[in-house]
Design an enzyme around this catalytic site. Structure first.
Site, PDB file in Angstrom:
ATOM      1  N   ASP B  10       0.984  -0.948  -0.388  1.00 42.52           N
ATOM      2  CA  ASP B  10       0.481   0.317  -0.481  1.00 42.52           C
ATOM      3  C   ASP B  10       0.954   1.459   0.251  1.00 42.52           C
ATOM      4  OD1 ASP B  10      -2.013   1.397   0.944  1.00 42.52           O
ATOM      5  OD2 ASP B  10      -1.332   2.012   2.527  1.00 42.52           O
ATOM      6  N   ASP B  12      -0.365   5.006   1.006  1.00 43.63           N
ATOM      7  CA  ASP B  12      -0.533   6.461   1.942  1.00 43.63           C
ATOM      8  C   ASP B  12      -0.863   5.416   3.363  1.00 43.63           C
ATOM      9  OD1 ASP B  12      -0.763   8.964   2.728  1.00 43.63           O
ATOM     10  OD2 ASP B  12      -1.889   9.695   2.075  1.00 43.63           O
ATOM     11  N   LYS B 181      -8.923  -1.849  -3.576  1.00 44.94           N
ATOM     12  CA  LYS B 181      -9.165  -2.364  -2.433  1.00 44.94           C
ATOM     13  C   LYS B 181     -10.667  -2.098  -1.327  1.00 44.94           C
ATOM     14  CE  LYS B 181      -5.327  -0.957  -1.651  1.00 44.94           C
ATOM     15  NZ  LYS B 181      -3.560  -0.042  -1.356  1.00 44.94           N
ATOM     16  N   ASP B 206      -1.303  -0.480   6.172  1.00 47.16           N
ATOM     17  CA  ASP B 206      -1.704   0.223   7.545  1.00 47.16           C
ATOM     18  C   ASP B 206      -2.967   0.424   7.662  1.00 47.16           C
ATOM     19  OD1 ASP B 206      -1.868   2.455   5.062  1.00 47.16           O
ATOM     20  OD2 ASP B 206      -2.600   3.760   7.042  1.00 47.16           O
TER      21      ASP B 206
END
Lengths: 254, 254
Positions: B10, B12, B181, B206
């Site tokens: 991923d 950000d 996602k 995250d």
């Protein structure tokens, strides 16, 4: 049939169909007028001012002045002014909402506004939605003129105010307070304007899910006229009937 | 700990935090690169092209070329091209989505399009939403790059693509197919690009509700790193744990 002393009347589908006149609607309002029975047009349309709505009705040969018109924008501005005089308001909407807010002495706000109000706005942009989301996350009270999802137009069904409002409720997780039909907020205010009591007032409209439910929610008798959305066939699907259902306002004695 | 032969990563919150570098992220990707382990950045961001994303990563000292980046826009365009070659598409979105659609040989459509695709568009207007609603009511297949509701920015949380998409689903009553996602559509496509099998590939991110669920939905092992949304405390609320959870990518041996 009871003799009602006050009439609340829907517009599109009841008084006209888009650009098309409904002859019986014009005659019906003329009968009310000649008998001196008070009537008030109660509309979820937030984009036009009462003067603009009255002008449109007059063009359909329906007797109407500005003070015969009560819009969801008027109801929303009154609602805010009653809660907090001089409040700051971040508004998404058109002239009808803008002038209603200004006329109630409310002041323009942005991300730090006391209230966020959403009405139909064909000049909607991402930036307007962004500011509304920021204000709601900052604690602004979140109002929406009405929950209508689709707007009938000559192009087809376009997104209406309830669908626009969904951006902000989905993004922030905060549910708005809706003001217009079928909520009773607009009806209680309209009753005060009309000046009649609930038991002598009737709500007239073509759409069960806004007009008739609004009347029922406010404890009024209701008259469904099958000139718009809710046909006789569709009405059969609802568990609770309106007080009366007719095919044309010609069938109604005032 | 298993030795994984392919990494999906991923952006950000995992590789950087807004405008802020994450030192351990840069080191982690350099370790992957030096060992020759394939990696692919998998992002819901639909607005940027892979080249633009790679350039941003390089500016954070993270080794990345265009073909290390797989966006929800690429996944959406591939999804359409696989269903109907040369389909017409009405798109709400920015350059990342526009170029992905063009590069797959799809053609621009309007109210009569075969597909309506919604991606984040900061130049959103009412008219774009109107055309999308008309096309969906005309029978267009309704896709949305991702269901994210809020977009973290320096101004605060702005409306993200899932919230914009809600206008069309609310107004038409048609639910979209989401591609990004946590859906497995984007993950299955990313696996093909990466060229590794499910049991030797891990998804790193995250945010439990997009990254980790995406990995789980696609049947991959998952690595949650607590440098972004889902803290150790928040993770305790979920019934199913990721395969691994660490505080920093420095703690991870590739």
């Amino acid at each position: 049939m009871k003799a009602y002393r006050g009439y609340m009347i829907d517009l599109d589908g009841t008084m006209y169909r888009g650009a098309q006149r409904i002859e019986a609607a014009s005659d019906f309002v003329k009968r009310l007028r000649s008998k001196g029975i008070p009537y008030l047009f109660v509309t979820n349309n937030s984009t036009r001012t009462p003067a603009q709505v009255a002008e449109k009705l007059s063009s359909y040969d329906i007797p109407a002045e500005e003070d015969h018109v009560f819009t969801s924008s008027l109801a929303t501005a009154s609602f805010i002014a009653a809660e907090k005089q001089g409040a700051s308001v971040y508004m998404i909407g058109e002239e009808g909402l803008r002038s209603a807010i200004r006329d109630k002495g409310l002041i323009p706000g942005a991300e730090d506004a006391d209230y966020v109000v959403v009405g139909l706005d064909t000049a909607l942009t991402y930036e307007k939605l962004a500011v509304a989301c920021l204000a709601v996350r900052n604690g602004a009270r979140f109002l929406s003129t009405n929950s209508d999802l689709a707007l009938p137009t000559e192009r087809g069904m376009l997104p209406a105010n309830g669908a626009i409002t969904a951006v902000i409720s989905a993004s922030t997780g905060v549910k708005p307070t809706f003001i217009g039909k079928p909520e009773s907020i607009i009806m209680e205010q309209a009753l005060k304007v009309l000046g009649t009591s609930k038991d002598e007032t009737i709500m007239v409209g073509d759409y069960y899910e806004t007009d008739i439910l609004a009347g029922m929610n406010a404890g009024l008798d209701t008259l469904l006229v099958h000139t718009g959305v809710t046909t006789r066939e569709l009405l059969a699907n609802y568990p609770r009937n309106p007080t009366y259902a007719i095919d044309s306002l010609d069938q109604w004695n005032v």
